[in-house]
Design an enzyme around this catalytic site. Structure first.
Site, PDB file in Angstrom:
ATOM      1  CG  HIS A  99     -21.779 -32.199  25.723  1.00  0.00           C
ATOM      2  ND1 HIS A  99     -20.496 -32.615  26.035  1.00  0.00           N
ATOM      3  CD2 HIS A  99     -22.093 -31.242  26.628  1.00  0.00           C
ATOM      4  CE1 HIS A  99     -20.067 -31.943  27.079  1.00  0.00           C
ATOM      5  NE2 HIS A  99     -21.005 -31.090  27.453  1.00  0.00           N
ATOM      6  CG  HIS A 101     -25.111 -27.630  27.016  1.00  0.00           C
ATOM      7  ND1 HIS A 101     -25.407 -28.155  28.258  1.00  0.00           N
ATOM      8  CD2 HIS A 101     -23.768 -27.768  26.866  1.00  0.00           C
ATOM      9  CE1 HIS A 101     -24.298 -28.569  28.848  1.00  0.00           C
ATOM     10  NE2 HIS A 101     -23.284 -28.348  28.023  1.00  0.00           N
TER      11      HIS A 101
HETATM   12  P1  5GP Z   1     -20.366 -29.619  30.081  1.00  0.00           P
HETATM   13  O1  5GP Z   1     -20.075 -28.833  31.306  1.00  0.00           O
HETATM   14  O2  5GP Z   1     -19.342 -30.697  29.843  1.00  0.00           O
HETATM   15  O3  5GP Z   1     -20.618 -28.772  28.872  1.00  0.00           O
HETATM   16  O4  5GP Z   1     -21.771 -30.306  30.342  1.00  0.00           O
HETATM   17  C1  5GP Z   1     -21.929 -31.632  30.726  1.00  0.00           C
HETATM   18  C2  5GP Z   1     -23.397 -31.822  30.992  1.00  0.00           C
HETATM   19  O5  5GP Z   1     -23.651 -33.200  31.088  1.00  0.00           O
HETATM   20  C3  5GP Z   1     -23.872 -31.185  32.303  1.00  0.00           C
HETATM   21  O6  5GP Z   1     -24.898 -30.237  32.020  1.00  0.00           O
HETATM   22  C4  5GP Z   1     -24.354 -32.347  33.121  1.00  0.00           C
HETATM   23  O7  5GP Z   1     -25.512 -32.064  33.876  1.00  0.00           O
HETATM   24  C5  5GP Z   1     -24.621 -33.425  32.064  1.00  0.00           C
HETATM   25  N1  5GP Z   1     -24.426 -34.780  32.547  1.00  0.00           N
HETATM   26  C6  5GP Z   1     -23.334 -35.245  33.219  1.00  0.00           C
HETATM   27  N2  5GP Z   1     -23.495 -36.559  33.481  1.00  0.00           N
HETATM   28  C7  5GP Z   1     -24.690 -36.918  32.955  1.00  0.00           C
HETATM   29  C8  5GP Z   1     -25.408 -38.156  32.924  1.00  0.00           C
HETATM   30  O8  5GP Z   1     -24.967 -39.193  33.429  1.00  0.00           O
HETATM   31  N3  5GP Z   1     -26.619 -38.152  32.303  1.00  0.00           N
HETATM   32  C9  5GP Z   1     -27.131 -37.015  31.721  1.00  0.00           C
HETATM   33  N4  5GP Z   1     -28.342 -37.127  31.162  1.00  0.00           N
HETATM   34  N5  5GP Z   1     -26.479 -35.847  31.738  1.00  0.00           N
HETATM   35  C10 5GP Z   1     -25.277 -35.790  32.357  1.00  0.00           C
END
Ligand code: 5GP
Ligand code: ZN
Length: 139
Positions: A99, A101
């Protein structure tokens, strides 16, 4: 993939605020936003890291990031955005489904640039630059 939160979102099993969708890519608001409008852009197909993506799907994801950035900034009147991928657990990736951001930014948000990620960056001399560049080219 079973037990993947983002696959569950793609499948419609977890509600989300979608901002863009096509056959291959989905973009939706982060549930714990760092700023209003914090958006995540994902391939619908499960792949853990950028390195794992087929090239055409990587291009589709980045094209969507490109197309959405103006819209995200305009929607929340942001001056700028930080666009980032935590690529692997050691880099802070918590959801193992690629993903990007898109985080709206302003001069006043107190946030930091990507260069603040590492406390003690290495000092690299010219020979090391050359060795590392050669290793990347030759891989
Ligand atoms: P990472 O740390 O893996 O780069 O970011 C994961 C992101 O996914 C985090 O910013 C977190 O807030 C978001 N996230 C985790 N679970 C969910 C969810 O169930 N729905 C949405 N919309 N975002 C999520
Ligand atoms: Zn997944």
């Amino acid at each position: 993939m079973a037990d993947c939160i983002f696959c569950s979102i793609v499948d419609g099993d977890i509600p989300n605020h979608t901002v863009y969708e096509d056959d291959d890519v989905l973009a939706f608001l982060d549930v714990n936003p760092l700023a209003r409008g914090h958006t995540l852009v994902i391939p619908k197909e499960h792949h853990e890291r950028v390195n794992d993506l087929p090239a055409d799907l990587a291009a589709d994801v980045f094209a969507t990031v490109h197309d959405l950035t103006d819209d995200v900034e305009a929607a929340v009147d942001a001056e700028a955005t930080t666009i980032a991928v935590n690529n692997g657990p050691a880099a802070g990736q918590e959801v193992p489904h690629v993903h990007a951001h898109i985080v709206p930014r302003s001069e006043a948000d107190g946030g930091k640039p990507v260069h603040a990620l590492i406390d003690n960056p290495p000092e690299v001399d010219d020979d090391e630059f050359a060795d590392v560049a050669a290793a990347i080219r030759d891989d």
